[in-house]
Scaffold this active site. Structure first.
Site, PDB file in Angstrom:
ATOM      1  N   ASP A   1       0.831  -1.201   0.000  1.00  0.00           N
ATOM      2  CA  ASP A   1       0.000   0.000   0.000  1.00  0.00           C
ATOM      3  C   ASP A   1       0.871   1.259   0.000  1.00  0.00           C
ATOM      4  O   ASP A   1       1.412   1.655   1.029  1.00  0.00           O
ATOM      5  CB  ASP A   1      -0.917  -0.008   1.216  1.00  0.00           C
ATOM      6  CG  ASP A   1      -1.962   1.093   1.179  1.00  0.00           C
ATOM      7  OD1 ASP A   1      -1.967   1.878   0.206  1.00  0.00           O
ATOM      8  OD2 ASP A   1      -2.786   1.174   2.112  1.00  0.00           O
TER       9      ASP A   1
ATOM     10  N   ASP B   1      -1.789   5.193  -5.736  1.00  0.00           N
ATOM     11  CA  ASP B   1      -2.071   4.357  -4.573  1.00  0.00           C
ATOM     12  C   ASP B   1      -2.203   2.889  -4.976  1.00  0.00           C
ATOM     13  O   ASP B   1      -3.188   2.496  -5.596  1.00  0.00           O
ATOM     14  CB  ASP B   1      -3.364   4.845  -3.919  1.00  0.00           C
ATOM     15  CG  ASP B   1      -3.683   4.119  -2.623  1.00  0.00           C
ATOM     16  OD1 ASP B   1      -2.859   3.298  -2.182  1.00  0.00           O
ATOM     17  OD2 ASP B   1      -4.753   4.386  -2.043  1.00  0.00           O
TER      18      ASP B   1
END
Length: 443
Positions: free
Chosen positions: A83, A297
């Site tokens: 992440d 992201d």
């Protein structure tokens, strides 16, 4: 001549001082090069998994990028969601075992001799958590307590700690700080049990990559089987297509809606089949509150655009697919709560028709989304004899998110390099399955 000067320098104080200074100068260069050299690169295979991991967006299910490694002494197997939108890495911790059998989704700190909890008055807890969305607190044992909450109403609580992370045959990293979360709340316990933890990779001081001290990292996700690789460190490969770089946008002053440690780039425009859409430049830059930043992201699956921009893209894509695809006429169906442009495709159809490409134009670089990646088949959704496919761009306004988010679905077959040293992101179109073979990953 050189040997003559050296032999006579013993009787010449000036030359002795000069040669000593030269020697110390070159010695200093050698020392600096030793300390400034980058750590040895590490390569991990990436795989995808459909699970309900805590998400920044309100998803019921999300395809996540998974990194597998071991933690603790002796090592325990863990799997972590990669992440780039989060700072703190964390593991689901439990101090008990089920029937004395190790649980592959849970880390047991009591079974690790190298596990160390972090006091709440330590420099780590006080000085290195300033970019946490929720400031840490002290628990009853004066340990540094962290709380993470997400837009899908899930949350996790636990203490900051350090332990040894084992990076395969390449080496071990001791004292790496992470969150040992013993309380994880999710509205779906069955899916939540699949979640081991998360590898935070943003630019915060406690992210995994920052603690490791790597000047850059890269990943590549295959568009065929969704496998991939994660490279920590400099790739130094000659076969890689030259990267196009876009600079990171940095705002030093705190703003309520701007994430200062995210990988923020400047979105300049959007093209559909090469046609530049009439998007006002003013809606593509962060406003005075910081709302409107564009974040890359890997922890989010799809790409989300602010309402005005999404509507322009939706209208143009609808026009260019007229007569090619059959629109799903159901105003009540919105995939993932944000994707409302969907189509009906016959179940027997093995290939989609030629679709318009969508290009995200950044400063100095461009990300082209083409082929099947422009649409996404909704799992389990059948209408008559048709499957349902939706445009893989969503409206972030419907999620209550004041930002543009570039998800990993649109990063498939793109070499993504995050250069922390030069504050930039590099992109290049590449066959990621072939890249895995070149590196010998997963073979």
């Amino acid at each position: 001549m050189k040997s003559y000067i050296i032999s006579n320098s013993k009787s010449n104080p000036f030359l002795k001082t000069l040669y000593l200074q030269i020697f110390l100068f070159f010695l200093l260069i050698q020392i600096r090069s030793c300390f400034s050299s980058s750590p040895t690169p590490f390569i991990f295979p990436l795989k995808t998994q459909i699970l309900r991991s805590p998400s920044k967006l309100q998803f019921q299910h999300n395809v996540s990028l998974i990194v597998s490694l071991t933690v603790g002494t002796p090592p325990q197997n863990v799997s972590m969601v990669l992440d780039t939108g989060s700072e703190l890495s964390w593991l689901h911790c439990n101090q008990t075992t089920r029937d004395n059998q190790p649980d592959p989704t849970i880390f047991n700190p009591n079974q690790s001799t190298s596990y160390k909890p972090i006091p709440c008055f330590s420099p780590t807890c006080v000085n290195k958590t300033q970019d946490f969305p929720i400031p840490p607190s002290c628990d009853s044992d004066n340990l540094c307590h962290a709380t993470l909450s997400y837009a899908d109403a899930s949350s996790s609580d636990g203490n900051l700690a350090s332990d040894t992370f084992h990076l395969g045959s390449s080496g071990n990293i001791s004292g790496l700080v992470f969150g040992c979360m013993d309380s994880i709340f999710s509205s779906n316990a069955d899916e939540e049990s699949k979640t081991t933890g998360l590898m935070g990779m943003n630019r915060g001081s406690l992210s995994f990559v920052s603690q490791m001290g790597f000047p850059k990292f890269s990943y590549c996700i295959s568009g065929s089987d969704l496998s991939g690789l994660l490279l920590l460190g400099d790739s130094n490969v000659t076969w890689l297509t030259p990267l196009n770089y876009t600079p990171l946008v940095q705002i030093s002053r705190p703003l309520p809606y701007f994430d200062r440690v995210a990988y923020t780039v400047q979105l300049q425009g959007i093209k559909v089949s090469g046609k530049l859409l009439p998007i006002p430049k003013s809606v593509l830059v962060p406003d005075h509150t910081g709302a409107g930043q564009t974040m890359v992201d890997s922890g989010t699956q799809f790409t989300f655009l602010l309402g005005p921009v999404y509507n322009i893209l939706r209208r143009e894509f609808l026009n260019q697919t007229a007569g090619v695809l059959r629109v799903l006429e159901d105003p009540n169906f919105v995939f993932q709560g944000a994707m409302d442009l969907c189509y009906r495709v016959p179940l027997g159809k093995t290939r989609l028709p030629n679709l318009p490409s969508v290009s995200l134009v950044f400063t100095g670089a461009e990300m082209v989304v083409s082929g099947d990646r422009v649409l996404y088949r909704v799992p389990g959704e059948i209408r008559g004899n048709d499957s349902v496919w939706c445009m893989s761009f969503g409206n972030s306004d419907l999620l209550g998110v004041e930002a543009y988010v570039i998800g990993h679905h649109h990063q498939q077959n793109v070499w993504m390099e995050f250069d922390l040293e030069k504050s930039r992101i590099g992109l290049a179109q590449v066959r990621c399955d072939l890249a895995r073979q070149r590196f010998g990953v997963g073979l």
